[in-house]
Scaffold this active site. Structure first.
Site, mmCIF file in Angstrom:
data_model
loop_
_atom_site.group_PDB
_atom_site.id
_atom_site.type_symbol
_atom_site.label_atom_id
_atom_site.label_comp_id
_atom_site.label_asym_id
_atom_site.label_seq_id
_atom_site.Cartn_x
_atom_site.Cartn_y
_atom_site.Cartn_z
ATOM 1 C CG ASP A 2 -28.242 142.320 -6.280
ATOM 2 O OD1 ASP A 2 -28.364 141.575 -5.312
ATOM 3 O OD2 ASP A 2 -28.784 142.149 -7.383
ATOM 4 C CG ASN A 50 -34.090 138.205 -0.176
ATOM 5 O OD1 ASN A 50 -34.569 139.180 -0.748
ATOM 6 N ND2 ASN A 50 -32.937 137.665 -0.565
HETATM 7 C C1 FPP Z 1 -29.691 142.861 -1.865
HETATM 8 O O1 FPP Z 1 -28.391 143.237 -1.422
HETATM 9 C C2 FPP Z 1 -30.707 143.672 -1.203
HETATM 10 C C3 FPP Z 1 -31.752 143.187 -0.486
HETATM 11 C C4 FPP Z 1 -31.991 141.749 -0.275
HETATM 12 C C5 FPP Z 1 -32.721 144.094 0.172
HETATM 13 C C6 FPP Z 1 -33.101 145.330 -0.601
HETATM 14 C C7 FPP Z 1 -33.975 146.171 0.234
HETATM 15 C C8 FPP Z 1 -33.848 147.518 0.455
HETATM 16 C C9 FPP Z 1 -32.896 148.374 -0.251
HETATM 17 C C10 FPP Z 1 -34.666 148.232 1.473
HETATM 18 C C11 FPP Z 1 -36.078 147.861 1.738
HETATM 19 C C12 FPP Z 1 -37.036 148.092 0.645
HETATM 20 C C13 FPP Z 1 -37.984 149.075 0.581
HETATM 21 C C14 FPP Z 1 -39.017 149.019 -0.473
HETATM 22 C C15 FPP Z 1 -38.049 150.201 1.514
HETATM 23 P P1 FPP Z 1 -27.538 142.221 -0.559
HETATM 24 O O2 FPP Z 1 -27.945 142.310 0.865
HETATM 25 O O3 FPP Z 1 -27.691 140.859 -1.158
HETATM 26 O O4 FPP Z 1 -26.067 142.783 -0.717
HETATM 27 P P2 FPP Z 1 -24.772 141.928 -0.995
HETATM 28 O O5 FPP Z 1 -25.019 141.185 -2.280
HETATM 29 O O6 FPP Z 1 -23.695 142.950 -1.131
HETATM 30 O O7 FPP Z 1 -24.592 141.024 0.180
#
Ligand code: FPP
Length: 216
Positions: A2, A50
């Site tokens: 996150d 997502n």
């Molecule tokens: C949550 O942060 C993160 C995600 C929904 C995506 C996580 C994926 C990766 C780090 C990269 C891809 C994965 C691999 C295995 C290569 P958020 O976008 O909800 O952040 P926020 O809460 O600050 O908006």
């Protein structure tokens, strides 16, 4: 993982950049877990929920997953890591599905650290799919049978669940497996994670007293 979006926003950068740096953190954390003797580690990369994000963000996440599969995961397999996945891969582009399936197949007999990645994963969906398999196989609904039909079959329940970026909820992650996991809540955004964070988490966990419902 996150806080990628907020991390990027703070730097006046697009959310995609936060995810890109999130992938760098993922590499650091996997290397640190291996170095520090963690036996199994699971990550939540993409949830069943997502998909409601803008197409542009989903496409860039899917690109990152494919790139990670073609580069890092292949290297992990060569390093004896047991790379595996939880979730339903069928919603991913066919090429990505094939790449992930071939990695999981190539890594299945590896004996090093288990690196388990949740992609199109949801805890409720996983439990429902396990129940459906029991019905199809005409097996009784027991804790053992559910365990052995989850995506995590053969893995241990997590000792620690880490939630970062100040979030304080489970968000459909490993709902069945977390029955007695210790929760560690971290304010850092995911892209800031590295070996020092993993050490901090292990230190906090080592001070916990686990009773598994019993008495000390
Ligand atoms: C949550 O942060 C993160 C995600 C929904 C995506 C996580 C994926 C990766 C780090 C990269 C891809 C994965 C691999 C295995 C290569 P958020 O976008 O909800 O952040 P926020 O809460 O600050 O908006």
């Amino acid at each position: 993982m996150d806080g990628n979006g907020r991390w990027a926003k703070r730097r006046l950068m697009p959310r995609k950049y936060g995810h890109k740096m999130g992938v760098e953190a993922l590499k650091r954390v996997i290397a640190a877990c291996d170095k520090l003797g963690v036996k199994e580690v699971s990550f939540f990369a993409l949830s069943t929920e997502n998909w409601s994000r803008p197409k542009d963000e989903i496409d860039s996440l899917l690109d990152m997953i494919k790139k990670f599969a073609d580069e890092e995961m292949k290297e992990y397999v060569g390093k004896n890591y047991r790379v595996r996945f939880m979730g339903e891969l069928h919603r991913l582009p066919l090429e990505t599905q094939r790449a992930l399936e071939s990695i999981a197949q190539a890594a299945k007999d590896n004996t090093g650290i288990v690196v388990n990645i949740g992609i199109n994963y949801g805890g409720r969906d996983e439990i429902a799919r396990a129940a459906e398999k029991l019905v199809q196989e005409n097996l009784p609904v027991t804790v053992e049978n559910i365990n052995s039909h989850l995506d995590t079959a053969g893995m241990h329940d997590p000792d620690i669940i880490v939630r970062c970026a100040g979030e304080k909820r489970l968000s459909n992650f490993m709902l069945w497996q977390c029955a007695y996991s210790e929760f560690v809540l971290i304010d850092d955004y995911w892209p800031d994670f590295g070996e020092e964070t993993v050490m901090r988490i292990i230190k906090e966990y080592s001070g916990r007293e686990r009773r598994f419902g019993g008495l000390k």
